[in-house]
Design a protein around this motif. Structure first.
Motif, PDB file in Angstrom:
ATOM      1  N   GLU A   1       0.774  -1.244  -0.004  1.00  9.91           N
ATOM      2  CA  GLU A   1      -0.039  -0.092   0.006  1.00  9.91           C
ATOM      3  C   GLU A   1       0.906   1.169   0.034  1.00  9.91           C
ATOM      4  OE1 GLU A   1      -4.233   0.405   2.201  1.00  9.91           O
ATOM      5  OE2 GLU A   1      -2.775   0.194   3.425  1.00  9.91           O
ATOM      6  N   PHE A   2       0.310   2.343  -0.556  1.00  8.05           N
ATOM      7  CA  PHE A   2       0.946   3.807  -0.365  1.00  8.05           C
ATOM      8  C   PHE A   2       0.334   4.471   0.416  1.00  8.05           C
ATOM      9  CE2 PHE A   2       4.151   6.486  -2.867  1.00  8.05           C
ATOM     10  CZ  PHE A   2       3.896   7.580  -1.828  1.00  8.05           C
TER      11      PHE A   2
ATOM     12  N   MET B   1      -2.909  13.781  -1.683  1.00  8.46           N
ATOM     13  CA  MET B   1      -4.203  13.250  -2.612  1.00  8.46           C
ATOM     14  C   MET B   1      -3.898  12.834  -3.902  1.00  8.46           C
ATOM     15  SD  MET B   1      -7.142  14.279  -1.193  1.00  8.46           S
ATOM     16  CE  MET B   1      -8.468  14.517  -2.701  1.00  8.46           C
ATOM     17  N   THR B   2      -2.743  13.103  -4.514  1.00 13.07           N
ATOM     18  CA  THR B   2      -2.155  12.604  -5.803  1.00 13.07           C
ATOM     19  C   THR B   2      -1.350  11.345  -5.666  1.00 13.07           C
ATOM     20  OG1 THR B   2      -0.286  13.860  -5.437  1.00 13.07           O
ATOM     21  CG2 THR B   2      -2.207  14.734  -6.796  1.00 13.07           C
ATOM     22  N   MET B   3      -0.868  11.146  -4.395  1.00 10.64           N
ATOM     23  CA  MET B   3       0.122   9.859  -4.505  1.00 10.64           C
ATOM     24  C   MET B   3      -0.647   8.731  -3.797  1.00 10.64           C
ATOM     25  SD  MET B   3       3.449  11.738  -3.160  1.00 10.64           S
ATOM     26  CE  MET B   3       4.756  10.761  -3.891  1.00 10.64           C
ATOM     27  N   ALA B   4      -1.685   9.162  -2.681  1.00  8.87           N
ATOM     28  CA  ALA B   4      -1.788   8.025  -1.715  1.00  8.87           C
ATOM     29  C   ALA B   4      -2.828   6.826  -2.269  1.00  8.87           C
ATOM     30  CB  ALA B   4      -2.363   8.418  -0.484  1.00  8.87           C
TER      31      ALA B   4
ATOM     32  N   ILE C   1       5.471   4.465   3.196  1.00  9.89           N
ATOM     33  CA  ILE C   1       4.553   5.395   4.146  1.00  9.89           C
ATOM     34  C   ILE C   1       5.300   6.519   4.018  1.00  9.89           C
ATOM     35  CG2 ILE C   1       4.140   5.866   6.426  1.00  9.89           C
ATOM     36  CD1 ILE C   1       4.513   3.043   7.047  1.00  9.89           C
ATOM     37  N   TYR C   2       4.274   7.878   3.555  1.00 10.33           N
ATOM     38  CA  TYR C   2       4.974   9.126   3.032  1.00 10.33           C
ATOM     39  C   TYR C   2       4.407   9.950   4.028  1.00 10.33           C
ATOM     40  CZ  TYR C   2       5.964  12.448  -0.639  1.00 10.33           C
ATOM     41  OH  TYR C   2       6.335  13.538  -1.250  1.00 10.33           O
TER      42      TYR C   2
ATOM     43  N   ILE D   1       7.952   9.195  -7.882  1.00  9.40           N
ATOM     44  CA  ILE D   1       8.110   8.315  -6.753  1.00  9.40           C
ATOM     45  C   ILE D   1       6.649   7.485  -6.794  1.00  9.40           C
ATOM     46  CG2 ILE D   1       7.515   8.204  -4.156  1.00  9.40           C
ATOM     47  CD1 ILE D   1       9.304  10.732  -3.720  1.00  9.40           C
ATOM     48  N   THR D   2       5.575   8.155  -7.109  1.00 12.74           N
ATOM     49  CA  THR D   2       4.193   7.527  -7.423  1.00 12.74           C
ATOM     50  C   THR D   2       4.652   6.219  -8.325  1.00 12.74           C
ATOM     51  OG1 THR D   2       3.293   9.523  -7.179  1.00 12.74           O
ATOM     52  CG2 THR D   2       1.837   7.719  -7.637  1.00 12.74           C
TER      53      THR D   2
END
Lengths: 334, 312, 277
Positions: free
Chosen positions: A30-31, A198-201, A188-189, A176-177
């Motif tokens: 998971e991101f 919003m854009t990466m997770a 975990i960021y 990174i994504t």
């Protein structure tokens, strides 16, 4: 594998408890993004997972194994720091090789991995430079390279982009994504920037004062914020929160409406106000309006060009279907 | 907690060593200061070994307080330390301001200026008392003789002769008498420690806010006003630190006194302790405790000041 | 305008001239020491040879014969080097622990260490003599090394601590994440990174050991006697041996003065415990 579970974890510095008992589960691959205002405990939480801070009580589990008492070097995690934390006395090559050297990997294996990492991160030409001779973006890549070669069970990022300038930040965000999509490793960021979240997770964890306000997918949080804090924190420009008569009409203590969910017109509408500032971005126009009861200023987003200027009278109509309602404790009313 | 305990354990060797170094000799001093303990005494041989049966209470302290030497040593310690502090701070500030701006050869000037600080105290004393301050063979004696000869020569000139014959014959100063040898110590230590003050004040001056100075110039402040109202307040803290660090070093001044003053009666507290320690250990220890108290008074202020900047 | 013009004129000519004059005055005694060391003992006390004489190296060549210089110099080197090495060996781990794993007591421990430096040595003179004599270590290199190390340990730890504090904590943490243990942190990251600071700390510690003139004088007689003891023992020549005394003094301070030139900046930090920057 890289499933991370926090079980009733708390952290106190002296008398002050910065993290009250907290449970959280991050699935393998998971991101997850920890987001919140500065001082909300998100970095502390990450450092607890990394083992750089000791938990005051509770357990940290990685793949069902209790690692609470395990030193950071033995947890099998990699971390990318806000300040990059490269070893200034070593070349890029040696920086990347360092974790492998510590793990006792053979020279050939090290060389192969360095080559692969350098290629994927566009660092091949810089391998023999020292970090001091690199730009911010390049340093960030080296830090990521150093994290990748360990094949960690999870990557931890501590505000990795906040020292970069705006343009570079967007680029690195995508990289990174994409890296996550390719590797499918748990990440975990930590960030204070809700746009990054919003854009990466895959999963966003919103924190305030050490407490998890909400956990969910980006669109979950956007469409169904559990409370006023999340409502105000997620989304840009910020959601308009209205108290008083207008809210009572809807049977709530507070109502919230996103700027993009309000119709703006120069002729007619439910509410009336005067324009304070209009920000013309070309693709959109953000209009800040004074005089709407219970909310000053109210921000409205109009698509494309919308020509108004300071002092003009405008009329606003909210899309009632997309209204968010909150009770007097700030919790969402369905 | 487990992650941190090993790294923290690494301080223990240093802590234990310093703890032993501080406690063991000091408690012995304290013990000796309350008993009769002398190295040689034919009539009372039992006093030559330390033992609780020779308990003397505050007797040693009374003995020390009543001895003329003690008061003199305290006065002299304060005179020497006070004079050195006064001179080094004044010279230090002046020289630091003088060489702070860049000029040709600034680097060499700095190197020349700092050199005295690295001269070992024993050499410092030997050099000054013999080759420079000696009334006959040192530069001082030679210079005074030269002036006398010159005046004697001028007396025979026709017109001015009458004027010069009114001049007295100059006497070179002997720096080996009780009082003057204290001045010799002050001169040589000032020479050695002024560079230290200069170095610290210069470091501090470099962090002075230049924009503030430029603002002051625009406000019409002259060089003196800038110095008085900007530079001097900026130097307040470094001056306090220089004063306290030097006070601690100079209160235990030893080699210079030993070399300059042997046998001529000049002494400070450490020297007096040394004298007592030749035989009367009880008195030496009681004097030592007084020295500790004196040093602590200064140390408390210094530590408080340093503590404030610590961990920032 | 007049004031500004004056300032400039003083700045261009007066300031450098005055600065040079002051510097030369301060350096003069050292110069004079070296100058005298090239005179014969007889020339050194003759006013007619004050400035003009036939220079000779005899005073240096005869240092061994006159003073047994090399024995004392060897003792100084041995005691100073070993004291410095031991002080670093104990000080680096301690300063590392304090800088990167501070506890609530760290500040107090540091202050306490400093306070040990402020104890007047004379107060414990006899107990130290008593202890060293009763365990048979009086006048031994070992004892001098131990004492020199202990009196300089607080300064060493303080200096190292201020240098280590300048290293970002994240770099050490990155090392932990990269799989190094405590010893690795010190060896692989801390020491290479703080190398400059460690070197100047060592240099300063060495200088202090070399110049120390209380314990080296009081705790030795012949075996472990250092240069301080040698000079102190020949302090009152009454004009007899100015030439040779100058030579041996110059030889005792020369190396240290030169070393000192290289670490004047660190001196400030070391002696003010980081309180003046």
């Amino acid at each position: 594998m890289g499933q991370i579970v926090l079980d009733k974890v708390t952290k106190s510095f002296g008398e002050t408890q910065v993290i009250p008992p907290l449970d959280l589960k991050i699935e393998d691959g998971e991101f997850a993004v920890f987001v919140g205002p500065s001082g909300c405990g998100k970095s502390t939480l990450l450092r607890l997972i990394a083992g750089l801070e000791d938990t005051t009580s509770g357990k940290v589990l990685i793949d069902d194994e209790d690692v609470t008492q395990v030193s950071p070097s033995k947890r099998g995690l990699s971390m990318v720091f806000q300040t990059y934390a490269l070893y200034p006395h070593m070349t890029v090559r040696k920086n990347i090789a360092f974790p492998m050297r510590m793990a006792g990997m053979s020279e050939q294996e090290q060389e192969a991995k360095i080559k692969a990492a350098a290629e994927s991160l566009n660092l091949t030409d810089y391998l023999d430079r020292k970090p001091g001779q690199l730009s911010g973006g390049q340093r960030q890549r080296v830090a990521i390279g150093r994290a990748i070669v360990r094949d960690p069970s999870a990557f931890l990022f501590d505000e990795p982009l906040s020292n970069l300038d705006a343009a570079l930040r967007v680029g690195m965000r995508l990289e990174i994504t994409e890296m996550h999509k390719r590797m499918q490793t748990t990440m975990i960021y930590v960030t204070h920037d809700q746009v990054e979240a919003m854009t990466m997770a895959d999963k966003i964890v919103v924190l305030q004062a050490g407490v998890i306000e909400q956990v969910g997918s980006p669109l979950d949080l956007y469409h169904r914020p559990q409370n006023k804090f999340v409502a105000g924190f997620i989304g840009s420009p910020k959601m308009n929160l209205i108290e008083g008569v207008e809210a009572e009409k809807q049977g709530a203590h507070t109502i919230g409406i996103r700027p993009e969910h309000v119709e703006i017109s120069t002729t007619e509408g439910l509410w009336q106000g005067t324009v304070g500032v209009a920000e013309h971005l070309g693709s959109d126009t953000f209009v800040h309006i004074h005089g709407v009861p219970g909310c000053d200023p109210m921000t409205v987003r109009a698509a494309g060009e919308f020509s108004v200027s300071h002092g003009d009278t405008v009329y606003l109509t909210p899309n009632l279907a997309l209204l968010h309602k909150f009770d007097d404790k700030g919790l969402r009313i369905e | 907690m487990s992650n941190r305990s090993l790294p923290r354990l690494l301080q223990t060797p240093a802590v234990i060593l310093l703890l032993i170094w501080m406690l063991v000799p000091l408690s012995l001093t304290l013990y000796f200061s309350f008993i009769r303990y002398v190295l040689n005494n034919l009539r009372r041989p039992e006093w030559t070994t330390p033992s609780f049966s020779n308990w003397r209470g505050f007797g040693n302290y009374e003995f020390v307080l009543n001895s003329k030497d003690f008061l003199f040593a305290i006065q002299n310690s304060l005179l020497i330390v006070g004079s050195i502090l006064f001179c080094t701070v004044i010279f230090g500030v002046l020289i630091a301001v003088l060489i702070n701006k860049s000029f040709p050869g600034q680097g060499i000037v700095r190197v020349l200026l700092i050199s005295p600080f690295f001269v070992m105290p024993a050499v410092n004393a030997v050099l000054w008392i013999n080759m420079i301050l000696d009334p006959v063979l040192g530069l001082q004696g030679l210079a005074v003789n030269g002036i006398n000869d010159m005046i004697a020569g001028l007396r025979s000139t026709p017109v001015l002769g009458a004027f010069f014959s009114l001049w007295p014959e100059f006497e070179p100063i002997s720096f080996r008498a009780t009082q003057t040898s204290a001045y010799a110590v002050i001169i040589m230590v000032t020479w050695q420690w002024t560079p230290f003050a200069v170095l610290i004040f210069m470091t501090s001056l470099q962090s002075e806010d230049q924009q503030q100075k430029e603002a002051a110039i625009l406000d019409g402040a002259g060089a003196w006003s800038q110095f008085r109202f900007l530079t001097l307040p900026h130097l307040g803290r470094p001056i306090a630190i220089v004063v306290m660090i030097q006070a601690i070093f100079h209160l235990s001044l030893y080699a210079e006194i030993e070399i300059v003053s042997r046998g001529n009666g000049n002494k400070n507290l450490p020297y007096l302790i040394g004298e007592f320690a030749n035989n009367n250990i009880g008195a030496a220890s009681a004097t030592g405790i007084f020295a500790v108290i004196l040093a602590n008074i200064v140390a408390i202020f210094l530590l408080r000041m340093i503590g404030k900047t610590l961990m920032e | 305008m007049a004031i500004v013009a004056n300032q400039t004129r003083f700045g261009t000519y007066g300031r450098p001239v005055l600065a040079w004059v002051v510097a030369l005055i301060f350096f003069f005694p050292i110069f004079w020491l070296v100058f005298t060391s090239f005179k014969t003992d007889a020339d050194a006390v003759k006013p007619e040879h004050l400035l003009f004489f036939t220079p000779t190296l005899d005073n240096y060549l005869n240092m061994t014969e006159n003073y047994d210089y090399w024995r004392f110099a060897t003792n100084s080197v041995i005691t100073s080097v070993f004291a410095t090495v031991f002080a670093l060996a104990v000080g680096i781990p301690c300063a590392y622990a304090m800088a990167f794993n501070p506890s609530r007591a760290t500040k107090d421990v540091l202050m306490w260490m400093l306070s040990t430096k402020m104890l007047p040595a004379a107060a414990v003179l006899y107990p130290m003599t008593f202890i060293t004599k009763s365990i048979g270590l009086f006048d031994t290199h070992f004892m001098v090394i131990v004492v020199l190390m202990l009196i300089n340990l607080p300064i060493v730890i303080w200096m190292l601590f201020t240098y280590f504090k300048e290293i970002p904590k994240e770099i050490i943490e990155a090392g932990q994440m990269d799989g190094v243990n405590t010893w690795g942190e010190i060896k692989e990251i801390l020491i290479p990174l703080a190398w400059g600071g460690i070197a100047s700390t060592a240099l300063l510690c060495f200088i202090f050991c070399w110049n120390e003139a209380y314990w080296t004088v009081r705790l030795t007689t012949t075996e472990a006697a250092t240069l301080s003891k040698l000079i102190e023992g020949n302090r009152a020549p009454e004009g007899l041996f100015f030439g040779r005394l100058s030579a041996v003094s110059a030889a005792a301070v020369g190396p240290i003065v030169v070393l000192g030139w290289f670490c004047q900046k660190q001196l400030v930090q070391g002696l003010t415990f980081g309180a003046v920057k």
